[in-house]
Write a protein that holds these residues in place. Structure first.
Motif, PDB file in Angstrom:
ATOM      1  N   THR A  37      15.386  17.532   1.751  1.00 51.99           N
ATOM      2  CA  THR A  37      14.795  17.577   0.420  1.00 51.99           C
ATOM      3  C   THR A  37      13.789  16.446   0.225  1.00 51.99           C
ATOM      4  OG1 THR A  37      16.742  16.442  -0.371  1.00 51.99           O
ATOM      5  CG2 THR A  37      16.719  18.825  -0.611  1.00 51.99           C
ATOM      6  N   GLY A  38      13.433  16.241  -1.021  1.00 52.78           N
ATOM      7  CA  GLY A  38      12.243  15.510  -1.400  1.00 52.78           C
ATOM      8  C   GLY A  38      12.029  14.104  -0.860  1.00 52.78           C
ATOM      9  N   ASN A  39      10.746  13.824  -0.721  1.00 50.91           N
ATOM     10  CA  ASN A  39      10.297  12.467  -0.447  1.00 50.91           C
ATOM     11  C   ASN A  39      10.703  11.551  -1.604  1.00 50.91           C
ATOM     12  OD1 ASN A  39       7.994  12.484   1.856  1.00 50.91           O
ATOM     13  ND2 ASN A  39       7.956  14.410   0.739  1.00 50.91           N
ATOM     14  N   ILE A  40      10.754  10.246  -1.348  1.00 49.08           N
ATOM     15  CA  ILE A  40      10.829   9.345  -2.495  1.00 49.08           C
ATOM     16  C   ILE A  40       9.578   9.593  -3.332  1.00 49.08           C
ATOM     17  CG2 ILE A  40      12.310   7.603  -1.430  1.00 49.08           C
ATOM     18  CD1 ILE A  40       9.827   5.870  -0.943  1.00 49.08           C
ATOM     19  N   ALA A  41       9.757   9.517  -4.651  1.00 49.80           N
ATOM     20  CA  ALA A  41       8.662   9.826  -5.573  1.00 49.80           C
ATOM     21  C   ALA A  41       7.756   8.608  -5.742  1.00 49.80           C
ATOM     22  CB  ALA A  41       9.226  10.233  -6.934  1.00 49.80           C
ATOM     23  N   THR A  77       0.859  -1.178   0.000  1.00 51.40           N
ATOM     24  CA  THR A  77       0.000   0.000   0.000  1.00 51.40           C
ATOM     25  C   THR A  77       0.895   1.228   0.000  1.00 51.40           C
ATOM     26  OG1 THR A  77      -1.735  -1.145   1.240  1.00 51.40           O
ATOM     27  CG2 THR A  77      -1.763   1.278   1.278  1.00 51.40           C
ATOM     28  N   VAL A  78       0.827   2.004  -1.067  1.00 48.63           N
ATOM     29  CA  VAL A  78       1.612   3.232  -1.137  1.00 48.63           C
ATOM     30  C   VAL A  78       0.718   4.392  -0.699  1.00 48.63           C
ATOM     31  CG1 VAL A  78       2.901   4.792  -2.629  1.00 48.63           C
ATOM     32  CG2 VAL A  78       3.096   2.307  -2.939  1.00 48.63           C
ATOM     33  N   VAL A  79       1.112   5.026   0.402  1.00 43.00           N
ATOM     34  CA  VAL A  79       0.356   6.162   0.928  1.00 43.00           C
ATOM     35  C   VAL A  79       0.883   7.434   0.270  1.00 43.00           C
ATOM     36  CG1 VAL A  79      -0.260   7.472   2.996  1.00 43.00           C
ATOM     37  CG2 VAL A  79       0.055   4.973   3.136  1.00 43.00           C
ATOM     38  N   GLU A  80       0.029   8.125  -0.435  1.00 40.65           N
ATOM     39  CA  GLU A  80       0.421   9.351  -1.125  1.00 40.65           C
ATOM     40  C   GLU A  80       0.473  10.509  -0.124  1.00 40.65           C
ATOM     41  OE1 GLU A  80       1.403  10.112  -4.266  1.00 40.65           O
ATOM     42  OE2 GLU A  80       1.602  12.166  -3.532  1.00 40.65           O
ATOM     43  N   VAL A  81       1.687  11.036   0.094  1.00 45.11           N
ATOM     44  CA  VAL A  81       1.836  12.149   1.039  1.00 45.11           C
ATOM     45  C   VAL A  81       2.173  13.456   0.320  1.00 45.11           C
ATOM     46  CG1 VAL A  81       2.503  10.616   2.944  1.00 45.11           C
ATOM     47  CG2 VAL A  81       4.293  11.698   1.540  1.00 45.11           C
ATOM     48  N   GLY A  82       2.091  13.412  -1.018  1.00 39.62           N
ATOM     49  CA  GLY A  82       2.422  14.614  -1.791  1.00 39.62           C
ATOM     50  C   GLY A  82       1.616  15.850  -1.434  1.00 39.62           C
ATOM     51  N   PRO A  83       0.290  15.730  -1.263  1.00 45.31           N
ATOM     52  CA  PRO A  83      -0.492  16.938  -0.953  1.00 45.31           C
ATOM     53  C   PRO A  83      -0.058  17.590   0.366  1.00 45.31           C
ATOM     54  CG  PRO A  83      -1.933  15.164  -1.707  1.00 45.31           C
ATOM     55  CD  PRO A  83      -0.566  14.563  -1.513  1.00 45.31           C
ATOM     56  N   ARG A  84       0.532  16.810   1.280  1.00 44.76           N
ATOM     57  CA  ARG A  84       0.964  17.366   2.567  1.00 44.76           C
ATOM     58  C   ARG A  84       2.489  17.539   2.569  1.00 44.76           C
ATOM     59  NH1 ARG A  84       4.353  16.779   6.762  1.00 44.76           N
ATOM     60  NH2 ARG A  84       4.178  14.524   6.526  1.00 44.76           N
ATOM     61  N   ASP A  85       3.239  16.464   2.704  1.00 49.43           N
ATOM     62  CA  ASP A  85       4.690  16.593   2.818  1.00 49.43           C
ATOM     63  C   ASP A  85       5.308  17.108   1.526  1.00 49.43           C
ATOM     64  OD1 ASP A  85       7.008  16.508   4.273  1.00 49.43           O
ATOM     65  OD2 ASP A  85       7.365  14.371   4.033  1.00 49.43           O
ATOM     66  N   GLY A  86       4.692  16.761   0.410  1.00 47.61           N
ATOM     67  CA  GLY A  86       5.228  17.215  -0.873  1.00 47.61           C
ATOM     68  C   GLY A  86       5.131  18.710  -1.069  1.00 47.61           C
ATOM     69  N   LEU A  87       4.142  19.327  -0.459  1.00 43.71           N
ATOM     70  CA  LEU A  87       3.888  20.757  -0.717  1.00 43.71           C
ATOM     71  C   LEU A  87       4.274  21.668   0.439  1.00 43.71           C
ATOM     72  CD1 LEU A  87       0.386  20.552  -2.484  1.00 43.71           C
ATOM     73  CD2 LEU A  87       2.680  20.536  -3.510  1.00 43.71           C
ATOM     74  N   ALA A  97       5.671  10.573  -2.290  1.00 38.56           N
ATOM     75  CA  ALA A  97       5.040  11.809  -2.764  1.00 38.56           C
ATOM     76  C   ALA A  97       5.182  11.907  -4.277  1.00 38.56           C
ATOM     77  CB  ALA A  97       5.683  13.023  -2.104  1.00 38.56           C
ATOM     78  N   THR A  98       4.073  12.115  -4.960  1.00 37.75           N
ATOM     79  CA  THR A  98       4.104  12.254  -6.412  1.00 37.75           C
ATOM     80  C   THR A  98       5.087  13.354  -6.833  1.00 37.75           C
ATOM     81  OG1 THR A  98       1.864  11.424  -6.702  1.00 37.75           O
ATOM     82  CG2 THR A  98       2.684  12.916  -8.403  1.00 37.75           C
ATOM     83  N   GLY A  99       5.938  13.013  -7.769  1.00 37.80           N
ATOM     84  CA  GLY A  99       6.934  13.962  -8.260  1.00 37.80           C
ATOM     85  C   GLY A  99       8.206  13.987  -7.431  1.00 37.80           C
ATOM     86  N   GLY A 100       8.133  13.469  -6.207  1.00 37.96           N
ATOM     87  CA  GLY A 100       9.318  13.488  -5.338  1.00 37.96           C
ATOM     88  C   GLY A 100       9.609  14.843  -4.744  1.00 37.96           C
ATOM     89  N   PHE A 101       8.610  15.683  -4.686  1.00 40.73           N
ATOM     90  CA  PHE A 101       8.781  16.980  -4.018  1.00 40.73           C
ATOM     91  C   PHE A 101       8.791  16.763  -2.515  1.00 40.73           C
ATOM     92  CE2 PHE A 101       6.855  18.025  -8.118  1.00 40.73           C
ATOM     93  CZ  PHE A 101       7.757  18.975  -8.575  1.00 40.73           C
ATOM     94  N   GLY A 102       9.066  17.834  -1.784  1.00 41.22           N
ATOM     95  CA  GLY A 102       8.888  17.740  -0.350  1.00 41.22           C
ATOM     96  C   GLY A 102      10.100  18.100   0.460  1.00 41.22           C
ATOM     97  N   GLY A 103       9.886  18.064   1.765  1.00 37.52           N
ATOM     98  CA  GLY A 103      10.920  18.442   2.702  1.00 37.52           C
ATOM     99  C   GLY A 103      10.288  19.023   3.937  1.00 37.52           C
ATOM    100  N   CYS A 104      11.125  19.292   4.914  1.00 45.69           N
ATOM    101  CA  CYS A 104      10.623  19.796   6.183  1.00 45.69           C
ATOM    102  C   CYS A 104      11.060  21.241   6.367  1.00 45.69           C
ATOM    103  CB  CYS A 104      11.170  18.933   7.323  1.00 45.69           C
ATOM    104  SG  CYS A 104      10.713  19.563   8.947  1.00 45.69           S
ATOM    105  N   PRO A 105      10.110  22.144   6.642  1.00 50.19           N
ATOM    106  CA  PRO A 105      10.478  23.553   6.804  1.00 50.19           C
ATOM    107  C   PRO A 105      11.384  23.797   8.009  1.00 50.19           C
ATOM    108  CG  PRO A 105       8.073  23.258   6.659  1.00 50.19           C
ATOM    109  CD  PRO A 105       8.681  21.899   6.803  1.00 50.19           C
ATOM    110  N   PHE A 106      11.433  22.843   8.940  1.00 51.26           N
ATOM    111  CA  PHE A 106      12.151  23.085  10.190  1.00 51.26           C
ATOM    112  C   PHE A 106      13.446  22.270  10.294  1.00 51.26           C
ATOM    113  CE2 PHE A 106       7.565  23.713  10.827  1.00 51.26           C
ATOM    114  CZ  PHE A 106       7.599  25.096  10.884  1.00 51.26           C
ATOM    115  N   ALA A 107      13.891  21.724   9.167  1.00 53.07           N
ATOM    116  CA  ALA A 107      15.185  21.025   9.127  1.00 53.07           C
ATOM    117  C   ALA A 107      15.966  21.553   7.928  1.00 53.07           C
ATOM    118  CB  ALA A 107      14.981  19.522   8.994  1.00 53.07           C
TER     119      ALA A 107
END
Lengths: 299, 299
Positions: free
Chosen positions: B243-247, B4-14, B229-239
């Motif tokens: 950089t990006g999540n696995i895509a 099961t691949v959980v899509e976290v792009g809308p949250r962690d990706g953005l 995360a779709t596209g492999g975008f992402g990251g944490c604003p406080f670290a």
């Protein structure tokens, strides 16, 4: 576990770049690699300069590299003519290429797989006569951009013939970066059975983000020699969308963090990757140089 | 093996992107994900909009997502206030975060690890009262940008407490992308022992090119749920330099080529990754969308 990382950046890393680097920059890349602890380097290829102008100055590069007893320079060759140039230039090893699929082999080097194997027989014999180590890279071993899946039996058969011809080492190349770890395990077993006792090397591209997983899978199978290119540049001029090699610095990071040793300074290689990117006019695909510092980076 | 691949792009990706996307684009991202076959989506986070303006419109996004019985929407929460917002917005699940190291936990959410665990106790209880599934992500489980190595015993202890508090699932996050497969195996065993019977999920970033190897290592350990995360975008604003999540698309490629199933169309996700890149004004870090076609891409 010790892994020998073969630096292929000066050859595979540069042969597909639009910007043709001058010989002195290639020599500096090699000098930097040696200073970082790299002991095997695919420095040049002796191929048709009209087809691969990036490698036209192979003799000039080989004349300028630092000669040390603990560093071995490899020249890539496709035929007897290339071998003669390589021997005259004083390489320590030659690496021949046989593409596992006919369509790609004809596009890459103008002959079928079978004809390339015949050429390898002659190369291996002449190299042995000259006292120079001779390895073979089986290209497109994981998949072909023109024919699709590469039958693993075909790869094993090429390895068997290479072994019979006296290859000192067989490398399996995922030239277009389609492979996954399950294939690494399967091919490792098949090739070991087909070429018993012949050392195995792997050559991965990260075109679809599976290259590092493949490299670690090979190490888990007991493979001790891996190709990589500083900065993660590279690709094949004769295959569509064949992008970068796995990056030496990122491979080193993974190997060191896994508890392995390489004798190579990952931080120094990452700096070279960034430097190379400036010369090529584009950022290195490698990630270690962009990532923040972390204490776990084995230097 | 089904993953099961959980899509976290809308949250962690953005959440770490300079460009704040409007709610209708986020909703389209979610609609595209659902159409591609994704059934679990971390759609939003209910955090302080002054600190994470990218997620300020969480209620608006949740009001617009397609409601289907076979799709579960997750809202990320850090405290009771976030939980109340999440419940009011009608999420199917909440996911709390506890950072495994104090320095990073304070920077991320203003409390120590211990205080975050106390908050989780309250969140888990209130979620149970509301009949909503509640999972916890242990962030910086593989390493901390401020403290360096994260002791695995610390991660196991947080998992033990989360299990005792009734967490429906424990996720281990390599928030800054420093982990390697050996750590995946070690943490999997420790957390399974500490939280027996609690499903395990992993969350990888590809900051140093180890993310996909880690994902496949988790699958090899029998883990059946992975964030991406779709596209492999992402990251944490406080670290720094996180950089990006696995895509999602590249993970799907690897899983499908390894013979696994996901029920998700990799080609459709790759197209969404490219589309998202246009909205964010930068190319997707994912590679599948750039690579040439290959017959092995499981659609």
């Amino acid at each position: 576990m010790h892994t020998t990382v073969v630096e292929v950046g000066p050859r595979d890393g540069l042969q597909n770049e639009e910007r043709v680097l001058p010989a002195d920059v290639k020599i500096e890349l090699i000098e930097r690699s040696v200073a970082a602890g790299i002991t095997r380097i695919e420095a040049v290829s002796f191929v048709n300069p009209a087809r691969v102008p990036q490698m036209a100055d192979a003799e000039e590069v080989m004349a300028g590299v630092p000669r040390r007893g603990d560093v071995s320079y490899i020249g890539l060759v496709l035929n007897r003519r290339g071998l003669d140039r390589a021997l005259a230039a004083g390489v320590d090893e030659v690496n021949a290429v046989v593409v596992a699929t006919d369509t790609f082999c004809v596009r890459n080097q103008g002959v079928t797989t079978d004809q390339a194997m015949e050429a390898f027989d002659a190369i291996a014999k002449a190299a042995a006569d000259a006292g120079v180590r001779c390895s073979v890279t089986i290209a497109a071993a994981f998949g072909c951009p023109f024919e699709g899946e590469t039958p693993p039996e075909r790869v094993a058969e090429i390895a068997r013939r290479a072994h019979a011809a006296g290859a000192h080492e067989v490398a399996l190349a995922d030239t277009i970066g389609v492979g996954v770890p399950g294939q690494v395990r399967d091919l490792t077993r098949r090739v070991r059975a087909a070429a018993p006792g012949t050392p195995l090397r792997f050559h991965f591209h990260n075109t679809r983000n599976t290259g590092y997983a493949n490299a670690l899978a090979a190490v888990a199978e007991g493979v001790t020699v891996l190709d990589a290119a500083t900065g993660g540049f590279g690709g094949c001029p004769f295959a569509p969308a064949a992008t970068g090699n796995i990056a030496t610095e990122d491979l080193l990071y993974a190997l060191h963090r896994e508890g392995g040793s390489t004798g190579i300074d990952a931080t120094a290689v990452a700096a070279t990757g960034a430097w190379l990117g400036e010369h090529l006019g584009k950022p290195a695909p490698a990630l270690l140089g962009r990532a923040g510092p972390f204490p776990g980076i084995a230097g």
